[in-house]
Every structure is written in structure tokens, then in C-alpha cells.
Design a protein around this motif. Structure first.
Motif, PDB file in Angstrom:
ATOM      1  N   VAL A  15      57.869   5.114  48.401  1.00  0.00           N
ATOM      2  CA  VAL A  15      58.339   3.839  48.945  1.00  0.00           C
ATOM      3  C   VAL A  15      57.504   3.443  50.163  1.00  0.00           C
ATOM      4  CG1 VAL A  15      60.690   4.165  48.103  1.00  0.00           C
ATOM      5  CG2 VAL A  15      60.067   5.010  50.384  1.00  0.00           C
ATOM      6  N   THR A  16      57.779   2.250  50.677  1.00  0.00           N
ATOM      7  CA  THR A  16      56.995   1.752  51.817  1.00  0.00           C
ATOM      8  C   THR A  16      57.634   2.106  53.149  1.00  0.00           C
ATOM      9  OG1 THR A  16      58.133  -0.385  51.928  1.00  0.00           O
ATOM     10  CG2 THR A  16      56.248  -0.204  50.425  1.00  0.00           C
ATOM     11  N   GLY A  74      63.883   3.054  54.624  1.00  0.00           N
ATOM     12  CA  GLY A  74      65.048   2.222  54.366  1.00  0.00           C
ATOM     13  C   GLY A  74      65.235   1.856  52.905  1.00  0.00           C
ATOM     14  N   GLU A  75      64.223   2.072  52.091  1.00  0.00           N
ATOM     15  CA  GLU A  75      64.368   1.794  50.661  1.00  0.00           C
ATOM     16  C   GLU A  75      65.123   2.912  49.938  1.00  0.00           C
ATOM     17  OE1 GLU A  75      60.866   0.521  48.473  1.00  0.00           O
ATOM     18  OE2 GLU A  75      59.833   0.142  50.366  1.00  0.00           O
ATOM     19  N   GLY A 134      69.264   3.181  48.930  1.00  0.00           N
ATOM     20  CA  GLY A 134      69.673   2.369  47.783  1.00  0.00           C
ATOM     21  C   GLY A 134      69.266   3.007  46.471  1.00  0.00           C
ATOM     22  N   ILE A 135      68.051   3.504  46.414  1.00  0.00           N
ATOM     23  CA  ILE A 135      67.580   4.140  45.177  1.00  0.00           C
ATOM     24  C   ILE A 135      68.474   5.332  44.829  1.00  0.00           C
ATOM     25  CG2 ILE A 135      65.658   5.431  44.166  1.00  0.00           C
ATOM     26  CD1 ILE A 135      63.771   3.611  45.849  1.00  0.00           C
TER      27      ILE A 135
END
Lengths: 179, 202
Positions: free
Chosen positions: A53-54, A57-58, A61-62
Motif C-alpha cells: 500500500v501507499t 492508513g489503507e 480497511g483491507i
């Protein structure tokens, strides 16, 4: 640090084997240096769906989405990443009681030589405690596999996040913190 | 077009076999009133509606997964566009309700209300099948095509400000924990498996 004949650190092989034995099929991570061999193995492993991820914070959710459809997922980040991930973690846990398991590399463990690593350590435990996330340190390779099994059991039964913090033999460049 | 028109256009296209995530705010009440099934997880985390759908989609490649996003939610976590562009899950369709404002908190402009273009950003981030729609009549056919094309899709619906005035007894009455359990139990029935079992008492 012990390494296999192919040069891969022993801890990294055991880490990924432990994930599989714990039933983890999805790994999401923001790659960093302390667990760099883990990211490489996950990316190459056909049995693991690896999503880089970047920013951290992503990942909540995943992992939340995976959990709610019955898949075991792990998010991996340097311990500084808990700061970036804290907002979605707080929402998923305090609002919805959705469990998730995270692995943090311990930048700033006792003996850290880089000045910039110390703020990561100084904020890690306060962040985890503020989020009420139970955590355990994993410093020896024989602790890795049982730690994953216990972390996923704890998260599922409590319907709350759980964290493992990797250092010592179980990360790269922090051999000084193996005890 | 209005958000409620978009919801009315897509609701008949979503089947009980599909899984959804929806954005927070008025979209929850709109969806609750048009398809009150438990196959929707109401995600109350700004910036995590699409990532939650991504986690579902890669975990269940045999199922269609839909994320109903908002412009504020997308802008909150723009890096997700790059992750979507890298992954492009074939079973994931994202629909962004873009009204150009933060409506739930009184209406200040988001950056899409000024100069930002979400579909253009998504395309530049590597997403495929990116479309912006401005007419309600086009939404249904375009959404149906995205659901059925076997590829990742990213649709931005440019909507007018204005939430549908649902009376109090029509608003979604559940909280986040109940939403989670309703969704999990639904998936357990759908997939005939246990996601969260009971205590073992030993």
C-alpha cells in the motif's frame, strides 16, 4: 542473524511459514527495512495474496474487509506506522468491534543507534495502549509461530485488534535486542 | 442528478449474491431504504470504504463486490487509488457519489467542488474503466456494464447537493457493531461457513 542456504534470513522463512500455519492468506504491508525479507517472501509466495500500500492508513480497511468475509489477513508496518493507521483502526474497533491483527517491526528498540528511530519507539506503546490494543514482543524465532496462532485467536475471540512487535532475532539489523 | 436517483438506478442491479460497502452519511439511509439486505457493510470510516471493499474482493474473487464511496472519502485517502490501480481486482466496482461538498457537516466544498477530478486521478493512478457520469439516465446502463464486464471499474457520479429527507423512522437504526454482525452472519449463510464462532467453554 541466521540465514538459510539461499541467504534468506531464518526468521523470515519461519515468519511466512507461521502465517500459513495460522491460516493467513492475505498480507498487506507498507514495506520497510527491518522486515524486508518478509515482504519479499510474501510477494513471491503463490499461496499469499500480497497487497503493498501507499500508507499504513489503507491497511485497516483491507484487513477489516477480509475478516468480515471470513479471510485471515495480516497488516505489517514499521512501528511508526501505527500513528498513520490509528484513525481507521480506532473507527473499526471502537465503532464496529472488527478485529484485525498487525505485525510491527520495532524501530527504536533498546540500543537504537539512529536518532530518528527513537521517536518511533517513544510513541509505539502509548499509541497501542491508547487504542487498547493488546500486544506482545517477539524477539526469538521459536516464538514466531505460536505468536501468530495466539494473536489471531485473541483477536477473533475479543473482536478487537491484536499486535505483535518484532525485534531481536525476528527482524533485520536489530540483533542487539535479541534478549 | 440527485444521489437518491443514483441509488434507485443501481439498487435493482445489485443482487443478494453481491457484497457491498457504503460510505458514511446520508448514503447509508438511502441504501437502507432501497435494499435493506444484510449484504451491505456500512463502513463508518472516512477513507476506508474502498479499502474494505478491496479486502473483501481479493478474499472472495468469486463474488461481485461494490463500494459506494463519497468524494470526501476518496479525497481523505488518495493513495488508495494507486493501490487499486496496481491491483485492479476484476470483481470490484467502485461508485463514487461526488457532490463536491461535505454535506453531512453542513456543506463546505470538497476539492472536487473546486478543481479536482476523481476519475482523472483514478485513471492516472492506474485504474481501468474509469468514467464520470452526469445524467441519471446513464447511470443504470453504465453500472450494469461495469458489474458484468469481468474487470475492475471505477465510476464517478456527479450529483447535486441535497440529501433525501428520510423521516426518522426510515433512517438506518443500527449501530456499527450490529452492522458488523448482520453482515458477517449474512456471509456465513451465503458461503455456508463460520466466520466468527461461539465460545468453546473449556
Amino acid at each position: 542473524m541466521n540465514a538459510n542456504s539461499d541467504g534468506m534470513p531464518e526468521y523470515a522463512r519461519i515468519f511466512v511459514d507461521g502465517l500459513k500455519e495460522a491460516g493467513v492468506g492475505l498480507v498487506t504491508a507498507l514495506p520497510e527495512s527491518l522486515l524486508k525479507s518478509v515482504y519479499r517472501l510474501c510477494a513471491e509466495d503463490p499461496d499469499i495474496r500480497y497487497i503493498p500500500v501507499t500508507n499504513e492508513g489503507e491497511m485497516p480497511g483491507i484487513c477489516a474487509g477480509a475478516y468480515c468475509v471470513g479471510s485471515r489477513a495480516l497488516m505489517i508496518m514499521e512501528n511508526s506506522g501505527i500513528r498513520q493507521a490509528s484513525e481507521p483502526i480506532a473507527r473499526f474497533s471502537f465503532r464496529s468491534a472488527i478485529p484485525m491483527v498487525m505485525a510491527l517491526s520495532y524501530r527504536g528498540d533498546f540500543g537504537e543507534r539512529n536518532f530518528w528511530g527513537h521517536n518511533h519507539a517513544q510513541t509505539m506503546e502509548p499509541m497501542l495502549n491508547a487504542l487498547r490494543i493488546p500486544f506482545r514482543y517477539v524477539r526469538r524465532v521459536e516464538q514466531i509461530k505460536p505468536a501468530f496462532v495466539r494473536a489471531f485467536a485473541h483477536a477473533d475471540a475479543s473482536q478487537w485488534p491484536a499486535a505483535l512487535v518484532f525485534s531481536g532475532e525476528c527482524a533485520e539489523g536489530v540483533d542487539y535486542a535479541a534478549d | 442528478m440527485r444521489r437518491i436517483e443514483v441509488i434507485r438506478a443501481i439498487a435493482p442491479l445489485v443482487t443478494p449474491e453481491d457484497l457491498l460497502t457504503t460510505s458514511l452519511g446520508a448514503t447509508m439511509d438511502d441504501w437502507w431504504n432501497h435494499q435493506p439486505a444484510d449484504n451491505a457493510l456500512f463502513v463508518g470510516t472516512l477513507g476506508s470504504v474502498t479499502t474494505t471493499a478491496l479486502g473483501m474482493a481479493v478474499s472472495m474473487p468469486h463474488r461481485r463486490v461494490i463500494a459506494i464511496e463519497s468524494d470526501g472519502g476518496v479525497l481523505f485517502n488518495l493513495g488508495v487509488l494507486c493501490t487499486l490501480g496496481a491491483e485492479r481486482p476484476a470483481n470490484l466496482t467502485v461508485l463514487v457519489m461526488d457532490n463536491g461538498i461535505y454535506e453531512s457537516i453542513g456543506g463546505p466544498a470538497t476539492h472536487t467542488g473546486r478543481n479536482s477530478d476523481i476519475a482523472a486521478m483514478a485513471e492516472a493512478a492506474g485504474c481501468i474503466n474509469c468514467r464520470t457520469l452526469t445524467a441519471a439516465a446513464a447511470v443504470g446502463p453504465a453500472f450494469a456494464a461495469m458489474l458484468d464486464d469481468g474487470e475492475f471499474g471505477y465510476m464517478v457520479a456527479k450529483i447535486e447537493p441535497g440529501a433525501h429527507p428520510w423521516p426518522v423512522d426510515k433512517k438506518k437504526p443500527t449501530d456499527g457493531v450490529e452492522d458488523k454482525y448482520r453482515f458477517i452472519r449474512y456471509v456465513e449463510r451465503l458461503e455456508n461457513k463460520t466466520i466468527h464462532g461461539g465460545a468453546q467453554h473449556y
